[in-house]
Enzyme design. Structure first.
Site, PDB file in Angstrom:
ATOM      1  N   LYS A   1       0.847  -1.205   0.000  1.00 38.24           N
ATOM      2  CA  LYS A   1       0.000   0.000   0.000  1.00 38.24           C
ATOM      3  C   LYS A   1       0.876   1.247   0.000  1.00 38.24           C
ATOM      4  O   LYS A   1       1.488   1.582   1.022  1.00 38.24           O
ATOM      5  CB  LYS A   1      -0.915   0.039   1.225  1.00 38.24           C
ATOM      6  CG  LYS A   1      -1.967   1.142   1.072  1.00 38.24           C
ATOM      7  CD  LYS A   1      -2.527   1.632   2.388  1.00 38.24           C
ATOM      8  CE  LYS A   1      -1.900   2.891   2.892  1.00 38.24           C
ATOM      9  NZ  LYS A   1      -2.025   4.084   2.038  1.00 38.24           N
TER      10      LYS A   1
ATOM     11  N   GLU B   1      10.260   1.549  10.189  1.00 43.06           N
ATOM     12  CA  GLU B   1      11.239   2.619   9.940  1.00 43.06           C
ATOM     13  C   GLU B   1      10.480   3.915  10.152  1.00 43.06           C
ATOM     14  O   GLU B   1       9.589   4.255   9.368  1.00 43.06           O
ATOM     15  CB  GLU B   1      11.780   2.474   8.515  1.00 43.06           C
ATOM     16  CG  GLU B   1      13.146   3.098   8.343  1.00 43.06           C
ATOM     17  CD  GLU B   1      13.046   4.584   8.106  1.00 43.06           C
ATOM     18  OE1 GLU B   1      13.280   5.343   9.079  1.00 43.06           O
ATOM     19  OE2 GLU B   1      12.719   4.986   6.990  1.00 43.06           O
TER      20      GLU B   1
ATOM     21  N   CYS C   1      13.106  11.430   6.928  1.00 42.07           N
ATOM     22  CA  CYS C   1      13.344  10.918   8.283  1.00 42.07           C
ATOM     23  C   CYS C   1      14.797  11.126   8.693  1.00 42.07           C
ATOM     24  O   CYS C   1      15.110  11.244   9.860  1.00 42.07           O
ATOM     25  CB  CYS C   1      12.963   9.440   8.369  1.00 42.07           C
ATOM     26  SG  CYS C   1      13.743   8.451   7.095  1.00 42.07           S
TER      27      CYS C   1
ATOM     28  N   GLU D   1       9.713  15.908  15.171  1.00 37.36           N
ATOM     29  CA  GLU D   1      10.020  15.865  13.745  1.00 37.36           C
ATOM     30  C   GLU D   1       9.163  16.913  13.019  1.00 37.36           C
ATOM     31  O   GLU D   1       7.945  16.757  12.909  1.00 37.36           O
ATOM     32  CB  GLU D   1       9.698  14.461  13.235  1.00 37.36           C
ATOM     33  CG  GLU D   1      10.316  14.151  11.914  1.00 37.36           C
ATOM     34  CD  GLU D   1      10.053  12.721  11.478  1.00 37.36           C
ATOM     35  OE1 GLU D   1       8.946  12.211  11.718  1.00 37.36           O
ATOM     36  OE2 GLU D   1      10.956  12.130  10.869  1.00 37.36           O
TER      37      GLU D   1
END
Ligand code: NDP
Length: 502
Positions: free
Chosen positions: A189, A264, A298, A396
């Protein structure tokens, strides 16, 4: 702040409509609904996808299950699987421009960068093809005359692969070829924002000879089609890249049936800089690390931890270089920083900058959205006087926003680097070997760059400590991640029963 998106048509582009790949057939979603993708750099619709449903996810999982339990793929030799992966790699390279174009218009990343990612992705498919033939277990001929132990590596089964929007083709390439190399079957997906290149990969894999049902690609939202991929009892493993929040949810969902999970997730990666560093090289790497992929990465080097003696000079020089970074049309080959993925995400980034300013940080460069007469863009931004406790130093931001913190001693630098929930990567800059190695050993992160930043190779494992994830991708063990271990304990000669004296 409300972001106004300005439309600018893409010359020669016609809206492209896609179906989903289930059991070797290209199909519409069960409910016939669709999703429109508006290009972040141009503000116009570029793609139309099927809005998959739970029923579609279940069909795809059933197809993958059949292909694993009854199909040819897990049973063929590694050499045969490897050949298919090599053919796929060649086709990816042949269609790299088309794939890169789709990633650039849908994610807003610069076309030159997207082309680089496609080159990296083809290399990963070739590396996985090589590893397919090196998958082997262990044998123990040391257990006495009556025993031989053999440890098998078997494909784990059906793998759900869920990917984000920031590196659409690269991230699916960090997972799928290794799962296929092991003999697994899959349901993939992509993000609802950037599904096109993954769907094109489906065409490539069919042409390369992947049998029906081995790779199923479904599109739609995370809650609708992603969630069943993490809970369904016929799925054996989930490989997920995305936010830490959804990663946590994925793990909790998978725990219901004790699936293997590989995650991850996010990062808030520091670059620690000592006064003896080669500052010319560092300043280039700081700008690259912060603004590459518009900071929607990331691995972004979003925290600078500068020695106090050089902080003012370095911040000034980074601001000067930031002013030269070319922000603009993702399809312009000269562009270095493209658009922000959605207007909502741009608002979130701008919100972090305003909050940091209110909390006492100073804007040394940028700080606002940019009006380029098209799409949605953010100015490369530097925040100085950031304290380690501020949200912008701990969370983040996922935008082109660099936070500058300072330190006096090595111990303090290590403390600041480690004092957050993430541990994906870090950089250290010094000409002193002891300094680099001390930081390299003491900072808790999955990758430490020394006198460089954000380099990578298919051979090098990638993944995070703490809330940056679970498990590693790439590297020589990447295929093993998609396997189960089975022990064959074999007895030879007369066996002594448990009730008989030995
Ligand atoms: P998400 O974690 O929401 O999305 C990643 C993938 O998970 C997408 O395919 C998404 O589907 C899917 N997903 C969402 N909800 C579920 C669910 N309940 N079950 C299963 N799958 C689900 O990331 P976002 O795209 O929303 O980005 C949000 C933030 O996450 C970013 O601002 C950034 O901080 C971080 N992020 C980190 C990434 C990384 O590489 N570490 C990558 C992307 C984001 P869909 O989006 O189609 O609904």
């Amino acid at each position: 702040m409300t972001v106004l998106v300005k439309p600018k048509p893409i010359e020669g582009h016609k809206v492209r409509a896609f179906q989903m790949l289930i059991d070797g057939k290209w199909v519409d979603s069960a409910e016939g609904r669709t999703i429109e993708r508006v290009a972040p750099g141009h503000g116009v619709t570029v793609s139309r996808y099927q809005a998959g449903t739970k029923a579609d996810a279940e069909k795809a999982i059933a197809a993958a299950r059949r292909a694993f339990d009854e199909g040819a793929w897990p049973r063929m030799t590694a050499s045969e699987r490897s050949l298919v992966l090599l053919r796929a790699a060649d086709m990816i390279a042949e269609r790299a421009d088309e794939l890169a174009y789709l990633d650039a218009i849908e994610s807003g990343k610069p076309i030159s960068q997207a082309k680089g990612e496609l080159g990296g992705a083809a290399d990963i498919w070739r590396y996985a093809a090589a590893l397919a033939r090196d998958l082997h277990g262990e044998s123990y001929n040391t257990l006495g005359d009556g025993t031989l132990g053999v440890v098998l590596r078997e494909a784990i089964g059906v793998v759900s692969i869920i990917t984000p929007w920031n590196f659409p083709f690269l991230i699916v390439s960090q997972k799928l070829p290794f799962a296929l190399a092991a003999g697994c079957t899959t349901v993939v997906k992509p993000s609802e924002l950037t599904s096109a290149s993954t769907l094109l990969l489906g065409e490539i894999l069919e042409a390369a000879g992947v049998p029906s049902g081995v790779v199923n690609i479904i599109t739609g939202t995370g809650p609708e089609v992603g969630a069943p991929m993490t809970t369904h009892p016929d799925v054996d493993m989930v490989s997920f890249t995305g936010s830490t929040g959804v990663g946590r949810l994925t793990m909790a969902n998978a725990a219901q049936t004790l699936k293997k999970v590989s995650l991850e997730l996010g990062g808030k990666n520091p670059q620690i800089v000592f006064p003896d560093a080669n500052l010319d090289e560092f300043i280039d790497a700081a700008v690259f690390g912060a603004y590459f992929n518009a900071g929607e990465c990331c691995n972004a080097g979003s925290r600078l931890i500068l020695h106090r003696d050089i902080a003012d000079e370095v911040t000034r020089r980074i601001a000067a270089l930031s002013a030269k970074v070319k922000v603009g049309d993702p399809l312009d080959p000269e562009t270095q920083v493209g658009a922000i993925i959605t207007p909502q995400h741009l608002e979130k980034i701008a919100g972090y900058v305003s909050a940091a300013s209110r909390d006492g940080a100073a804007v040394a460069h940028g700080g606002t959205a940019l009006d380029l007469g098209m799409g949605q863009f953010m100015a490369p931004t530097i925040l100085s006087s950031v304290r380690p406790d501020m949200a912008v130093a701990r969370e983040e931001v996922f935008g082109p926003v660099l936070s500058v913190l300072t330190f006096e001693t090595t111990e303090e630098a290590i403390r600041i680097a480690n004092a957050i929930d993430y541990g994906l990567s870090a950089g250290v800059w010094s000409r002193d070997f002891d300094t680099c190695l001390t930081i390299g050993r003491r900072v808790r992160a999955g990758t430490i760059w020394m006198n460089t930043f954000m380099d990578g190779a298919s051979e090098l494992p990638f993944g995070g400590y703490r809330q940056s994830g679970l498990g590693r991708e790439l590297g020589r063990h990447a295929v093993e991640d998609y396997t189960e271990t089975k022990t064959l304990n074999m007895h030879m000669g007369a066996r002594t029963g448990w009730w008989m004296p030995r």
